[in-house]
Design a protein around this motif. Structure first.
Motif, PDB file in Angstrom:
ATOM      1  N   GLU A 290       2.246  -2.536  -6.007  1.00  0.00           N
ATOM      2  CA  GLU A 290       2.688  -1.100  -5.113  1.00  0.00           C
ATOM      3  C   GLU A 290       1.902  -1.250  -3.661  1.00  0.00           C
ATOM      4  O   GLU A 290       2.281   0.180  -2.579  1.00  0.00           O
ATOM      5  CB  GLU A 290       2.847   0.308  -5.783  1.00  0.00           C
TER       6      GLU A 290
ATOM      7  N   LYS B 281      -2.919   5.581  -1.675  1.00  0.00           N
ATOM      8  CA  LYS B 281      -2.109   4.203  -1.968  1.00  0.00           C
ATOM      9  C   LYS B 281      -1.624   3.516  -0.282  1.00  0.00           C
ATOM     10  O   LYS B 281      -1.955   2.316   0.647  1.00  0.00           O
ATOM     11  CB  LYS B 281      -0.750   4.419  -2.374  1.00  0.00           C
TER      12      LYS B 281
ATOM     13  N   ASN C  47      -1.290  -0.472  -9.891  1.00  0.00           N
ATOM     14  CA  ASN C  47       0.238  -1.407  -9.911  1.00  0.00           C
ATOM     15  C   ASN C  47      -0.015  -1.844  -8.822  1.00  0.00           C
ATOM     16  O   ASN C  47      -0.029  -1.127  -7.795  1.00  0.00           O
ATOM     17  CB  ASN C  47       1.825  -0.998 -10.671  1.00  0.00           C
TER      18      ASN C  47
END
Length: 426
Positions: free
Chosen positions: A125, A327, A122
């Protein structure tokens, strides 16, 4: 240290040999897959594999410089960069995925089939609030499927009809044709009165779906209707039939399924082609190659009675799930990619339209054509990249151009085949 493995693949090489070499091209380039994800500030190195499409000769040096600057700012994050010609991009990243070594970040033109297979992060995010805020919503929203944001826009263009003004002056015309009838008549006059070809049609593997779109939409059809595939609609059959008839009447360039868009732009620049449909990058690239060229543009012609057509195209950033995904590092790199000054340089180098408001507003304030193009793309029709079947449909168009033009299959048969592929993959 910059860990950079650039792959630039030329158009003239043997495609079979290159495809066989693709696994070797990436051997040793992608390291650290067994290492756990670590936050960059911890002092342990993180790595990001970034695969980008090659748009022009400017693409590779732009991203090389960007990576150097990023690694200078964040010395504990390594970027492994691959810049790959569009002719071989799909095969290259497909090879990486098949070996369970997908790129952390990919700049390409589709995403939904990967999302359907559960391969993507996603990406919302990974976006900082500041970056998300400055993306144009009309482009950003096409990256969402089933309520999840899988893609963010990076490059955008608008398509129009470009023409050689000297040729138009020779035949006594001052404006571009607005309808199919006018397009046919103009092409015929060019062929009769000059030594140039009339209308350039790109049915090559890299652009055929674009020309199908122009004449699907121009006939009042489209790839989908009311959320369902409608590729073999009567309107679309009429659009493809009109293109085939232009070719059969000798009003197009001689080899639509062989000569690429870029090659046609050069032919137009050399005064041997009257008109063709291209993106706004034409305005940056072609005048540099042909500084004496006088050119102008107009809307894409449509069937009599149809509303004027605005066609937009966008390429997107997507992030694959890996067992080493960091991330925080990806978020930092995305922010860096979209920093205003750096992103503005990319847009101007490649002749694209910006995907972020801050750059769009700045460029529009100084450039009337840029403002016009951005205003137009906000109301444009796009490919259905948010449908998982689009990638298969797009790939299937690659083998049909020459078959249709040479009469090996009728327009209806070709579009029936595409419709069945779309339904099977949905």
């Amino acid at each position: 240290m910059i860990l950079m493995k650039n792959v630039i693949i030329g158009n003239k090489a043997s495609s079979l040999a290159l495809l066989l070499l693709i696994p070797l091209l990436f051997t040793g380039c992608i390291g650290g897959y067994d290492q756990p994800a670590v936050a960059p500030e911890s002092g342990t190195r993180a790595s990001i594999t970034f695969v980008a499409a090659e748009y022009s000769s400017s693409t590779k040096p732009f991203f090389e410089n960007l990576v150097r600057d990023f690694e200078t700012r964040y010395p504990n994050i390594e970027i492994e960069l691959h810049v790959i010609n569009w002719d071989f991009l799909d095969a290259a990243y497909s090879s990486m995925i098949s070996r369970n070594q997908p790129p952390d970040l990919l700049l390409s033109n589709s995403y939904a089939h990967f999302a359907k297979d559960g391969l993507l992060n996603n990406i919302e995010e990974l976006l900082s609030p500041e970056l998300k805020e400055k993306l144009y919503p009309f482009l950003f929203n096409t990256g969402k499927m089933d309520g999840v944001q899988y893609a963010v826009p990076y490059a955008a263009t608008i398509r129009e009809l470009y023409y050689n003004k000297d040729i138009f002056e020779d035949i006594g015309m001052e404006e571009t044709p607005k309808t199919w009838e006018e397009l046919e008549n103009t092409a015929r006059i060019i062929m009769d009165k000059t030594e140039a070809e009339g209308f350039g049609v790109d049915f090559t593997d890299n652009e055929i779906w674009a020309y199908l779109s122009y004449f699907f939409f121009g006939a009042g059809g489209g790839w989908m209707k009311d959320g369902k595939w409608a590729i073999n609609s009567p309107q679309n059959v009429k659009g493809l039939t009109f293109l085939k008839e232009l070719y059969e009447k000798g009003l197009t360039d001689a080899e639509p399924a062989v000569t690429t868009r870029d090659e046609k732009q050069r032919i137009l620049g050399n005064g041997k082609l009257g008109m063709m449909i291209s993106g706004n990058y034409f305005e940056s690239v072609v005048p540099k190659e042909f500084p004496g060229l006088k050119w102008a543009k107009g809307p894409i012609p449509v069937k009599e009675g149809q509303t004027p057509l605005i066609h937009g195209v966008q390429d997107v950033m997507i992030s694959f799930k890996t067992d080493h995904t960091n991330k925080e590092a990806l978020s930092l790199f995305l922010d860096f990619l979209y920093e205003d000054a750096r992103y503005e340089e990319f847009v101007l180098r490649e002749g694209f339209l910006p995907a972020i408001r801050t750059v769009g507003e700045k460029l529009s304030s100084n450039d009337k054509i840029m403002k016009q193009n951005i205003d137009s793309i906000m109301n444009a029709r796009f490919y259905p990249i948010d449908n998982p079947a689009w990638s298969a449909v797009r790939n299937a168009t690659k083998s049909m151009g020459e078959a249709v033009l040479l009469g090996q299959m009728t327009p209806k048969q070709a579009l029936d085949r595409l419709q069945q592929i779309a339904l099977n993959k949905s």
